[in-house]
Design a protein around this motif. Structure first.
Motif, PDB file in Angstrom:
ATOM      1  N   PRO A 279     100.888  68.695 102.729  1.00  0.00           N
ATOM      2  CA  PRO A 279     100.559  69.006 101.339  1.00  0.00           C
ATOM      3  C   PRO A 279     101.272  68.119 100.304  1.00  0.00           C
ATOM      4  O   PRO A 279     101.313  68.475  99.138  1.00  0.00           O
ATOM      5  CB  PRO A 279     101.018  70.454 101.203  1.00  0.00           C
ATOM      6  CG  PRO A 279     102.209  70.553 102.125  1.00  0.00           C
ATOM      7  CD  PRO A 279     101.935  69.613 103.266  1.00  0.00           C
ATOM      8  N   ALA A 280     101.783  66.939 100.727  1.00  0.00           N
ATOM      9  CA  ALA A 280     102.490  66.094  99.760  1.00  0.00           C
ATOM     10  C   ALA A 280     101.551  65.523  98.695  1.00  0.00           C
ATOM     11  O   ALA A 280     102.008  65.011  97.672  1.00  0.00           O
ATOM     12  CB  ALA A 280     103.224  64.959 100.488  1.00  0.00           C
ATOM     13  N   ASP A 281     100.223  65.636  98.931  1.00  0.00           N
ATOM     14  CA  ASP A 281      99.277  65.198  97.895  1.00  0.00           C
ATOM     15  C   ASP A 281      99.444  66.030  96.618  1.00  0.00           C
ATOM     16  O   ASP A 281      99.111  65.580  95.528  1.00  0.00           O
ATOM     17  CB  ASP A 281      97.832  65.250  98.414  1.00  0.00           C
ATOM     18  CG  ASP A 281      97.465  66.606  99.002  1.00  0.00           C
ATOM     19  OD1 ASP A 281      98.327  67.237  99.646  1.00  0.00           O
ATOM     20  OD2 ASP A 281      96.328  67.050  98.803  1.00  0.00           O
ATOM     21  N   GLU A 282     100.015  67.226  96.759  1.00  0.00           N
ATOM     22  CA  GLU A 282     100.284  68.047  95.555  1.00  0.00           C
ATOM     23  C   GLU A 282     101.267  67.319  94.642  1.00  0.00           C
ATOM     24  O   GLU A 282     101.110  67.308  93.421  1.00  0.00           O
ATOM     25  CB  GLU A 282     100.889  69.399  95.964  1.00  0.00           C
ATOM     26  CG  GLU A 282      99.930  70.303  96.711  1.00  0.00           C
ATOM     27  CD  GLU A 282     100.637  71.471  97.416  1.00  0.00           C
ATOM     28  OE1 GLU A 282      99.986  72.124  98.241  1.00  0.00           O
ATOM     29  OE2 GLU A 282     101.855  71.710  97.142  1.00  0.00           O
ATOM     30  N   VAL A 283     102.280  66.710  95.256  1.00  0.00           N
ATOM     31  CA  VAL A 283     103.274  65.968  94.449  1.00  0.00           C
ATOM     32  C   VAL A 283     102.611  64.739  93.830  1.00  0.00           C
ATOM     33  O   VAL A 283     102.830  64.423  92.660  1.00  0.00           O
ATOM     34  CB  VAL A 283     104.490  65.562  95.323  1.00  0.00           C
ATOM     35  CG1 VAL A 283     105.524  64.809  94.486  1.00  0.00           C
ATOM     36  CG2 VAL A 283     105.119  66.778  95.993  1.00  0.00           C
ATOM     37  N   LEU A 284     101.772  64.054  94.621  1.00  0.00           N
ATOM     38  CA  LEU A 284     101.077  62.869  94.086  1.00  0.00           C
ATOM     39  C   LEU A 284     100.257  63.249  92.857  1.00  0.00           C
ATOM     40  O   LEU A 284     100.263  62.543  91.847  1.00  0.00           O
ATOM     41  CB  LEU A 284     100.171  62.240  95.152  1.00  0.00           C
ATOM     42  CG  LEU A 284     100.866  61.738  96.423  1.00  0.00           C
ATOM     43  CD1 LEU A 284      99.836  61.099  97.365  1.00  0.00           C
ATOM     44  CD2 LEU A 284     101.973  60.743  96.096  1.00  0.00           C
ATOM     45  N   ARG A 285      99.562  64.387  92.940  1.00  0.00           N
ATOM     46  CA  ARG A 285      98.749  64.810  91.786  1.00  0.00           C
ATOM     47  C   ARG A 285      99.636  65.210  90.612  1.00  0.00           C
ATOM     48  O   ARG A 285      99.339  64.889  89.470  1.00  0.00           O
ATOM     49  CB  ARG A 285      97.801  65.949  92.183  1.00  0.00           C
ATOM     50  CG  ARG A 285      96.593  65.459  92.987  1.00  0.00           C
ATOM     51  CD  ARG A 285      95.521  66.539  93.091  1.00  0.00           C
ATOM     52  NE  ARG A 285      95.978  67.690  93.853  1.00  0.00           N
ATOM     53  CZ  ARG A 285      95.984  67.746  95.188  1.00  0.00           C
ATOM     54  NH1 ARG A 285      95.551  66.726  95.904  1.00  0.00           N
ATOM     55  NH2 ARG A 285      96.419  68.827  95.798  1.00  0.00           N
ATOM     56  N   ASP A 286     100.765  65.865  90.907  1.00  0.00           N
ATOM     57  CA  ASP A 286     101.678  66.256  89.810  1.00  0.00           C
ATOM     58  C   ASP A 286     102.159  65.043  89.018  1.00  0.00           C
ATOM     59  O   ASP A 286     102.329  65.107  87.809  1.00  0.00           O
ATOM     60  CB  ASP A 286     102.901  67.007  90.363  1.00  0.00           C
ATOM     61  CG  ASP A 286     102.601  68.481  90.626  1.00  0.00           C
ATOM     62  OD1 ASP A 286     101.546  68.967  90.171  1.00  0.00           O
ATOM     63  OD2 ASP A 286     103.432  69.147  91.286  1.00  0.00           O
ATOM     64  N   VAL A 287     102.435  63.934  89.733  1.00  0.00           N
ATOM     65  CA  VAL A 287     102.970  62.755  89.020  1.00  0.00           C
ATOM     66  C   VAL A 287     101.870  61.759  88.666  1.00  0.00           C
ATOM     67  O   VAL A 287     102.141  60.714  88.075  1.00  0.00           O
ATOM     68  CB  VAL A 287     104.107  62.051  89.821  1.00  0.00           C
ATOM     69  CG1 VAL A 287     105.248  63.009  90.105  1.00  0.00           C
ATOM     70  CG2 VAL A 287     103.597  61.417  91.114  1.00  0.00           C
TER      71      VAL A 287
END
Ligand code: 48H
Length: 264
Positions: free
Chosen positions: A79-87
């Motif tokens: 789920p690290a894509d969540e961080v990518l979307r956040d930034v």
């Protein structure tokens, strides 16, 4: 307008010293501006905690910049894509490898840094953390001891400055140098460094996130530092665990220190 050299000097001195006065006591001191440290900084600052990142070098991103053997791409998994979307970092799915996402190293470095800065993180380059501050009753890590990287490199004996903080985050990568110095010089903390193990990407990606967190009272580890501290395998140029362990540590600290808006 006259550009007077004295004014240039005084403007820089006044602004820098004002910042250093604020930095001398913060909520969270993060050591290392690599992926895990920058992710932690972003979420901590977003939650309203006063956060400073000390980075030995003159740039952001740590190991992201080298990509994989200098190839300028890295991979991440959910789920690290969540961080990518956040930034706001763009990514693409990898054909034939469901669950793998690929993105530009430069974009990730820039977006992590600009998101953390926009959220209020202070990033100070060219500063190395060489030791920790500790306190008794209760025993805890209470800040970091900092010096210019230039004095470290010169070999000159230059005494450091102190930065007190309610939490210290070791995001120094493979070295885990803050945890290392604390384990050596404050043995009563009882920290055991188990040493990083050889590559096993899938296992490492989950165990690094699982193992991220408090190492001793007031001292936290995220990113590759977790592998050295907990005796976990390395994973190569996949960065999901770096981002997720940074976010996890931020949420843990925010929970303890009582921040508001950190939770994604
Ligand atoms: C100030 C310091 C000090 C110090 C070091 O290495 P990093 O990128 O760290 P992580 O854990 O966020 O990311 C690791 C990743 O880049 C990586 O290497 C991976 C995934 N490897 C897998 C594998 O198998 O090899 O960044 C750490 C940063 C660097 O910028 C250092 O310059 C800095 O910390 N730093 N800054 N004081 N004492 N020590």
């Amino acid at each position: 307008m006259s550009i007077d050299e004295t004014r240039i000097t005084r403007a820089i001195l006044a602004a820098a010293l004002r910042d250093w006065e604020e930095i001398s006591s913060v909520d969270v001191a993060i050591v290392g501006a690599g992926p895990s440290g920058m992710a932690a900084a972003y979420y901590l600052s977003r939650g309203g905690l006063r956060t400073v990142v000390f980075e030995r070098r003159l740039g952001f991103g740590g190991g992201i910049g080298g990509g994989a053997m200098f190839l300028h791409k890295i991979v991440v998994e959910p789920p690290a894509d969540e961080v990518l979307r956040d930034v706001g970092a763009r990514y693409a799915e990898v054909e034939g490898a469901p669950g793998l996402l690929v993105l530009d190293a430069a974009e990730l470095m820039a977006k992590l840094a600009s998101s953390a800065l926009d959220a209020g993180t202070k990033i100070v380059h060219g500063v190395s953390v060489e030791d920790v501050i500790f306190r008794r009753d209760p025993l805890r890590v209470a800040g970091v001891v900092v010096n210019w990287t230039a004095s470290e490199l010169s070999g000159l004996h230059v005494d450091p400055l102190f930065v007190s903080s309610r939490a210290v985050v070791d995001a120094t990568g493979h070295d885990a140098s803050v945890v290392e110095v604390a384990s050596r010089k404050v043995p009563e903390l009882g920290i055991e460094l188990r040493g990083e193990r050889s590559a096993y990407s899938e296992l490492s990606e989950s165990l690094v996130v699982e193992g991220a967190g408090e190492v001793a009272p007031g001292l936290y580890a995220c990113g590759m530092a977790v592998a050295r501290v907990r005796g976990l395998p390395r994973m190569g140029p996949i960065f999901g665990a770096m981002l997720l362990s940074g976010r996890k540590v931020a949420l843990e600290i925010a929970g303890r220190l009582g921040a508001g808006r950190t939770t994604p």
